[in-house]
Design a protein around this motif. Structure first.
Motif, short mmCIF file in Angstrom:
data_model
loop_
_atom_site.label_atom_id
_atom_site.label_comp_id
_atom_site.label_asym_id
_atom_site.label_seq_id
_atom_site.Cartn_x
_atom_site.Cartn_y
_atom_site.Cartn_z
N VAL A 190 0.83 -1.20 0.00
CA VAL A 190 0.00 0.00 0.00
C VAL A 190 0.87 1.25 0.00
CG1 VAL A 190 -1.78 1.28 1.25
CG2 VAL A 190 -1.83 -1.22 1.23
N VAL A 191 0.77 2.06 -1.05
CA VAL A 191 1.50 3.32 -1.12
C VAL A 191 0.79 4.35 -0.26
CG1 VAL A 191 2.15 5.23 -2.67
CG2 VAL A 191 2.48 2.85 -3.39
N LEU A 192 1.59 5.14 0.47
CA LEU A 192 1.05 6.17 1.35
C LEU A 192 1.14 7.54 0.68
CD1 LEU A 192 2.73 5.00 4.68
CD2 LEU A 192 0.48 4.36 3.77
N ALA A 193 0.11 8.35 0.85
CA ALA A 193 0.06 9.70 0.29
C ALA A 193 0.00 10.69 1.44
CB ALA A 193 -1.15 9.85 -0.62
N GLY A 194 0.89 11.67 1.39
CA GLY A 194 0.86 12.71 2.40
C GLY A 194 -0.22 13.73 2.12
N LEU A 195 -0.99 14.08 3.14
CA LEU A 195 -2.06 15.07 2.97
C LEU A 195 -1.46 16.47 3.13
CD1 LEU A 195 -5.01 13.31 4.82
CD2 LEU A 195 -4.38 13.24 2.40
N CYS A 196 -0.77 16.89 2.09
CA CYS A 196 -0.10 18.20 2.12
C CYS A 196 -0.11 18.78 0.71
CB CYS A 196 1.33 18.08 2.64
SG CYS A 196 2.31 16.81 1.86
N GLU A 197 -0.06 20.09 0.64
CA GLU A 197 -0.25 20.78 -0.63
C GLU A 197 1.03 20.98 -1.42
OE1 GLU A 197 -2.48 24.34 -0.16
OE2 GLU A 197 -4.19 23.34 0.78
N LYS A 198 2.16 20.53 -0.86
CA LYS A 198 3.43 20.68 -1.58
C LYS A 198 4.43 19.68 -1.03
CE LYS A 198 5.12 24.30 1.52
NZ LYS A 198 5.66 25.67 1.63
N ASP A 199 5.51 19.50 -1.75
CA ASP A 199 6.63 18.70 -1.26
C ASP A 199 7.44 19.58 -0.33
OD1 ASP A 199 8.93 17.28 -0.78
OD2 ASP A 199 9.67 17.36 -2.85
N CYS A 200 7.17 19.42 0.99
CA CYS A 200 7.88 20.23 1.97
C CYS A 200 9.14 19.55 2.47
CB CYS A 200 6.96 20.56 3.13
SG CYS A 200 6.05 19.16 3.78
N GLY A 201 9.49 18.42 1.83
CA GLY A 201 10.70 17.71 2.24
C GLY A 201 10.44 16.81 3.43
N ILE A 202 11.21 15.75 3.53
CA ILE A 202 11.11 14.81 4.64
C ILE A 202 12.50 14.64 5.25
CG2 ILE A 202 10.84 12.36 5.23
CD1 ILE A 202 8.17 13.56 5.12
N TYR A 203 12.62 14.98 6.53
CA TYR A 203 13.87 14.74 7.25
C TYR A 203 13.87 13.28 7.70
CZ TYR A 203 14.77 19.74 7.27
OH TYR A 203 15.02 21.03 6.88
N MET A 204 14.92 12.56 7.32
CA MET A 204 14.95 11.12 7.58
C MET A 204 16.39 10.69 7.84
SD MET A 204 12.99 8.18 5.36
CE MET A 204 13.61 8.83 3.82
N ASP A 205 16.54 9.73 8.72
CA ASP A 205 17.87 9.24 9.11
C ASP A 205 18.23 8.00 8.29
OD1 ASP A 205 20.23 8.79 10.42
OD2 ASP A 205 19.31 8.01 12.26
N ASN A 206 19.15 8.16 7.34
CA ASN A 206 19.68 7.01 6.57
C ASN A 206 18.58 6.15 5.95
OD1 ASN A 206 22.39 7.67 7.13
ND2 ASN A 206 22.22 6.68 9.15
N ASP A 207 17.63 6.77 5.32
CA ASP A 207 16.53 6.06 4.64
C ASP A 207 15.73 5.17 5.57
OD1 ASP A 207 17.01 7.23 2.19
OD2 ASP A 207 18.31 5.63 1.47
N ALA A 208 15.72 5.50 6.85
CA ALA A 208 14.93 4.72 7.82
C ALA A 208 13.56 5.39 7.95
CB ALA A 208 15.63 4.66 9.16
N PRO A 209 12.52 4.81 7.41
CA PRO A 209 11.21 5.49 7.44
C PRO A 209 10.70 5.74 8.85
CG PRO A 209 11.00 3.22 6.66
CD PRO A 209 12.46 3.52 6.71
N ASP A 210 11.06 4.86 9.82
CA ASP A 210 10.59 5.04 11.19
C ASP A 210 11.12 6.31 11.83
OD1 ASP A 210 9.21 2.71 10.98
OD2 ASP A 210 10.70 1.47 11.98
#
Length: 597
Positions: free
Chosen positions: A524-544
């Motif tokens: 299941v692909v997840l969609a962010g409920l946001c009006e733009k790509d505000c960027g995602i801060y993430m540690d070493n590609d760890a989604p958690d």
């Protein structure tokens, strides 16, 4: 090898997919019979006193050169539901429509069954532009074929037989005058329908027609190791692969199977897909390694999703390889469900990948795009995708985990459902409640009037993280998978199989823009409920490190909210939901990765 089940022996049970199927079925019944037939009546000079504002518009408007295509889709969808559910209302409506098509054919001279004029084909002969008349006629022919096969309407076969005489004369004439005409007008689906009719009736006239449509240039280009797909019309090419698959099914000639595999290799193995499974921009195949370049509001045309799922079904039956079922599963959640409005049943022609997009839904009577037609068909084929038989090995495949029931024989019935505790408004404390809150707890029930030995093969999805847990009547069984399946070979009577597939969050990127990332939970692909790509801060590609699971009790499809997350460690936090649950909200699938400091 796996084979399709008899459509009359399987149906959906209450759950997510049945909800979507029921919305679709209601829409099929809602459409007025006279409007579905309007362009056939006009072509047959049957007078109508209705104002044009009461008629279907868009691609069904009497001024559109594709007018009439949708009725064929309607017939195909209705016929499948008649078979699955013994749906007498739909059967009565379908039978009336076919009676009227017979009337139209007689008024048109006894052979022509088109909703457009025969002179459209004269333009093909002269190499003059006309918008896809063979596409339009193919939908009618296929709808009649499905009406005969699934809804047992014998009159449909008579209409098809008469239409075949017209096509035999036209193709023979074109072989002398302009052979190219047969391979124009978006003709790709003709090979499959003529081959299918030969398979159904053993009438060699249909085999003759199939052979006359069996030499498109795409096959030679594939056999020469070329790429005939990139930047070419996707949904005009996939039907050729369907036709090759049907020809292999009826002839056993390996050249046809080789062509199907070459097509799949070119379409899937040698080019990447968006996280949702789609591979096209506008209506055209995206070249390999260039997905990011084409991110926009016109990505993932639904017709291509539907037709590639159908091709995956063929290839699983020919090879037994579970990778095709994994492909189908991803596209069911992120295409079939995601591009159907869950309230109205209306289609989204495209699934936008551009950040801050909204889905653009069709209307009930004023659009009738090609994807409108494939959408009404798509939500009728779930039971056939769930179960497959291998009669040579007495083996039953559980291919998709969708609430459904399959009557294998007069002796054996097998059902599957999500294994959660469902409450109602009057629920009280249950000391036996094990609090299962995950959709990937699944319960299969085998009921046999007398003991019967066979193998139950459970697909292990590619997204499973860790070891599955499977038990029969409370006793754990060996979960070592062979070729993607856990096989349980035993004598069955009245038994319960409990399954748990552990899932995990994953991230995926694009080949030419690795800085963009998308999130999935299982398939299941997840969609962010946001009006733009505000960027995602993430540690070493760890989604958690970027999102966390949230849930609540509901009185809806699932007793516990599924696949909903909220961002953490971000300047502004927002929710992510399944892309299939997005209706009118602005959403974003791909986010720019930023390093969490």
């Amino acid at each position: 090898m796996p084979t399709n089940i008899n459509a009359q022996n399987a149906h959906l049970l209450p759950g997510l997919f049945k909800e979507r199927s029921d919305v679709n079925r209601a829409y099929l019944m809602e459409l007025k019979t006279e409007n579905l037939l309007q362009n056939f009546y006009l072509e047959a000079c049957i007078r109508t006193d209705r104002d044009i504002t009461e008629m279907h518009q868009g691609w069904e408007s009497p001024t559109c050169q594709l007018r009439g295509h949708f009725l064929g889709h309607w017939l195909s969808a209705a016929a499948m539901l008649v078979a699955q559910n013994n749906d007498r209302e739909l059967k009565a409506k379908l039978d009336i429509i076919i009676d009227e098509l017979e009337r139209c054919q007689k008024l048109n001279g006894g052979r022509w069954i088109g909703s457009v004029p025969e002179k459209y084909f004269e333009r093909l002969e002269k190499n003059e532009y006309i918008w896809s008349p063979q596409y339009t006629l193919h939908k009618t022919l296929l709808g009649l074929y499905h009406s005969a096969m699934y809804a047992k309407n014998d009159k449909a076969l008579v209409i098809l037989s008469n239409a075949a005489d017209w096509y035999l004369d036209w193709t023979a004439d074109m072989e002398k005058k302009n052979p190219h005409a047969v391979y124009s007008g978006e003709e790709g689906g003709m090979l499959e329908v003529w081959a299918g009719l030969y398979q159904l009736t053993n009438d060699k006239r249909y085999l003759t027609l199939a052979e006359r449509y069996s030499h498109p240039s795409i096959f030679k280009k594939l056999e020469d190791n070329g790429d005939p797909l990139s930047n070419c019309h996707a949904n005009a090419s996939i039907p050729w692969a369907h036709g090759a698959a049907k020809m292999y099914e009826i002839t056993g000639d390996e050249k046809w199977l080789r062509r199907v595999k070459l097509f799949w290799n070119c379409a899937v193995n040698e080019r990447e897909a968006f996280c949702t499974g789609g591979q096209n921009s506008g209506e055209f195949w995206i070249p390999p390694h260039k997905l990011g370049m084409f991110i926009g509001e016109r990505t993932q045309e639904f017709c291509t999703v539907y037709n590639m799922v159908r091709l995956g079904d063929y290839l699983f039956r020919f090879t037994g390889d579970s990778k095709y079922l994994d492909y189908i599963e991803k596209n069911l959640y992120n295409g079939f469900l995601a591009q159907q409005n869950k309230f109205t049943g209306m289609p989204a022609y495209f699934l936008p990948m551009k950040s801050g997009s909204t889905k653009k839904w069709g209307s009930k009577t004023h659009d009738f795009w090609c994807c409108h037609g494939t959408t009404v068909q798509a939500h009728t084929i779930y039971p056939e995708l769930c179960w497959y038989e291998d009669n040579d090995r007495n083996r039953l495949f559980v291919a998709q985990y969708i609430n459904s029931e399959y009557k294998r024989s007069e002796n054996v019935t097998v059902s599957q459902s999500v294994d959660m505790k469902y409450y109602n408004d009057g629920a009280t404390f249950d000391e036996h409640d094990d609090s299962r809150m995950n959709r990937w707890y699944i319960k299969l029930t085998v009921r046999a009037k007398k003991p019967e030995k066979f193998t139950l093969s459970l697909r292990v999805p590619e997204w499973v993280k860790g070891e599955p847990v499977v038990s029969v009547n409370g006793e754990n069984v060996n979960t070592a998978a062979e070729n993607g399946f856990i096989d349980i070979d035993r004598t069955w009577e009245n038994d319960t199989v409990n399954i748990y597939f552990p899932s995990a969050l994953t991230v995926s990127t694009l080949p030419d823009m690795p800085q963009l990332t998308a999130f999935s939970e299982g398939p299941v692909v997840l969609a962010g409920l946001c009006e733009k790509d505000c960027g995602i801060y993430m540690d070493n590609d760890a989604p958690d490190s970027a999102i966390t699971y949230v849930t609540e009790h509901t009185y809806s499809t699932f007793p516990w909210q599924q696949s909903v997350y909220r961002t953490i460690n971000q300047p502004e936090n927002f929710d992510l939901i399944p892309v299939y649950d997005v209706t009118d909200e602005k959403y974003t699938v791909y986010f720019t990765k930023k390093k969490l400091s």
